[in-house]
Write a protein that holds these residues in place. Sequence first.
Motif, mmCIF file in Angstrom:
data_model
loop_
_atom_site.group_PDB
_atom_site.id
_atom_site.type_symbol
_atom_site.label_atom_id
_atom_site.label_comp_id
_atom_site.label_asym_id
_atom_site.label_seq_id
_atom_site.Cartn_x
_atom_site.Cartn_y
_atom_site.Cartn_z
ATOM 1 N N LEU A 41 0.863 -1.303 0.031
ATOM 2 C CA LEU A 41 -0.014 0.036 0.168
ATOM 3 C C LEU A 41 0.860 1.217 -0.007
ATOM 4 C CD1 LEU A 41 -2.833 1.161 0.039
ATOM 5 C CD2 LEU A 41 -2.928 0.591 2.385
ATOM 6 N N VAL A 42 1.957 1.361 0.706
ATOM 7 C CA VAL A 42 2.731 2.330 0.848
ATOM 8 C C VAL A 42 3.361 2.624 -0.631
ATOM 9 C CG1 VAL A 42 5.236 3.234 1.648
ATOM 10 C CG2 VAL A 42 3.341 2.292 3.142
ATOM 11 N N VAL A 43 3.848 1.383 -1.558
ATOM 12 C CA VAL A 43 4.400 1.467 -2.638
ATOM 13 C C VAL A 43 3.422 1.957 -3.565
ATOM 14 C CG1 VAL A 43 5.115 0.217 -4.589
ATOM 15 C CG2 VAL A 43 6.212 -0.325 -2.414
ATOM 16 N N ARG A 44 2.190 1.682 -3.636
ATOM 17 C CA ARG A 44 1.195 2.097 -4.271
ATOM 18 C C ARG A 44 0.844 3.687 -3.970
ATOM 19 N NH1 ARG A 44 -1.913 -0.330 -7.625
ATOM 20 N NH2 ARG A 44 -1.911 -2.417 -6.183
ATOM 21 N N LEU A 45 0.728 4.155 -2.634
ATOM 22 C CA LEU A 45 0.793 5.552 -2.615
ATOM 23 C C LEU A 45 1.863 6.349 -3.152
ATOM 24 C CD1 LEU A 45 -0.428 5.148 1.205
ATOM 25 C CD2 LEU A 45 -1.845 6.230 -0.536
ATOM 26 N N ASN A 46 2.936 5.934 -3.120
ATOM 27 C CA ASN A 46 4.181 6.712 -3.671
ATOM 28 C C ASN A 46 3.914 6.687 -5.022
ATOM 29 O OD1 ASN A 46 5.297 7.023 -0.996
ATOM 30 N ND2 ASN A 46 6.525 5.163 -1.232
ATOM 31 N N ARG A 143 -2.009 10.926 5.790
ATOM 32 C CA ARG A 143 -2.449 10.338 7.010
ATOM 33 C C ARG A 143 -2.427 8.821 7.123
ATOM 34 N NH1 ARG A 143 -1.115 13.781 11.253
ATOM 35 N NH2 ARG A 143 -2.061 15.990 10.963
ATOM 36 N N VAL A 144 -3.152 8.152 5.953
ATOM 37 C CA VAL A 144 -2.925 6.732 5.751
ATOM 38 C C VAL A 144 -1.546 6.377 5.840
ATOM 39 C CG1 VAL A 144 -3.408 4.951 4.015
ATOM 40 C CG2 VAL A 144 -5.352 6.659 4.970
ATOM 41 N N LYS A 145 -0.767 7.055 4.887
ATOM 42 C CA LYS A 145 0.854 6.571 4.685
ATOM 43 C C LYS A 145 1.673 6.845 6.115
ATOM 44 C CE LYS A 145 4.867 7.977 1.625
ATOM 45 N NZ LYS A 145 5.065 8.912 0.657
ATOM 46 N N GLU A 146 1.278 7.857 6.774
ATOM 47 C CA GLU A 146 1.881 7.940 8.151
ATOM 48 C C GLU A 146 1.438 6.820 9.008
ATOM 49 O OE1 GLU A 146 2.321 11.738 10.638
ATOM 50 O OE2 GLU A 146 0.064 11.048 10.739
ATOM 51 N N THR A 147 0.196 6.462 9.320
ATOM 52 C CA THR A 147 -0.506 5.278 9.730
ATOM 53 C C THR A 147 0.120 4.058 9.478
ATOM 54 O OG1 THR A 147 -2.491 6.534 10.223
ATOM 55 C CG2 THR A 147 -2.579 4.165 10.458
ATOM 56 N N LEU A 148 0.244 3.770 8.124
ATOM 57 C CA LEU A 148 1.062 2.456 7.694
ATOM 58 C C LEU A 148 2.601 2.498 8.106
ATOM 59 C CD1 LEU A 148 -0.401 2.418 4.108
ATOM 60 C CD2 LEU A 148 -1.040 0.872 6.183
ATOM 61 N N ARG A 149 3.132 3.632 8.081
ATOM 62 C CA ARG A 149 4.578 3.800 8.660
ATOM 63 C C ARG A 149 4.609 3.462 10.239
ATOM 64 N NH1 ARG A 149 7.112 7.036 11.409
ATOM 65 N NH2 ARG A 149 5.571 8.800 11.288
ATOM 66 N N LEU A 150 3.723 4.060 10.763
ATOM 67 C CA LEU A 150 3.715 3.695 12.340
ATOM 68 C C LEU A 150 3.337 2.038 12.475
ATOM 69 C CD1 LEU A 150 1.905 6.701 13.718
ATOM 70 C CD2 LEU A 150 4.316 6.229 14.118
ATOM 71 N N LEU A 151 2.333 1.627 11.787
ATOM 72 C CA LEU A 151 2.128 0.195 11.758
ATOM 73 C C LEU A 151 3.148 -0.797 11.505
ATOM 74 C CD1 LEU A 151 -0.105 -2.280 11.939
ATOM 75 C CD2 LEU A 151 -0.569 -1.479 9.672
ATOM 76 N N LEU A 152 4.022 -0.357 10.513
ATOM 77 C CA LEU A 152 4.958 -1.012 9.740
ATOM 78 C C LEU A 152 6.119 -1.111 11.086
ATOM 79 C CD1 LEU A 152 5.191 -0.277 6.223
ATOM 80 C CD2 LEU A 152 4.811 -2.654 7.307
#
Length: 161
Positions: A41-46, A143-152
């Motif tokens: 998901l992070v790759v797709r967001l980027n 914010r989704v990307k930030e949440t994913l980073r925190l999750l990872l």
Amino acid sequence: MDSTLALLFSLLHVLSVCSAAPLPGEVVKMKSKVKWMAEQLVVRLNKDVQVPAGLTLGPPADDSDGPYSIVAVLEGYNSLICDTFNGVAQVKLDISSLTGYLDQWRQGHCSEQRPKPSVPGPMQELERRKEFIHTVSIEALMRVKETLRLLLDNLDHLETC
């Protein structure tokens, strides 16, 4: 002696089968799948989402306190992303897949029912500005990307119901 030992093993088997606590192998598999889904998901967001240069976010206020709060935060931001915003259809689907997986895991492995978490401050602010749909969508995606980073960075939090 043999019947006592057999009874003890039977009880241990029943306790391990009926226990609400997930087995270590199940947790490892779940965390591995969540990690893969979040990284994709992070790759797709980027790749698919263009963020204006210089746009920054305030400090995160979204505490990830296990699967329940992660699902609530990601679903909340996903609901703020405009369906017609350029390039987000698959991103929204991927967010829904991740939250669906986490929610299914939680329902199958967490016996305690928790009250709905409060809406984080940044999400409340975005909800107040919904009329600025593109701006809200961009910030929600960030914010989704930030949440994913925190999750990872904190996959161990998934073990907490």
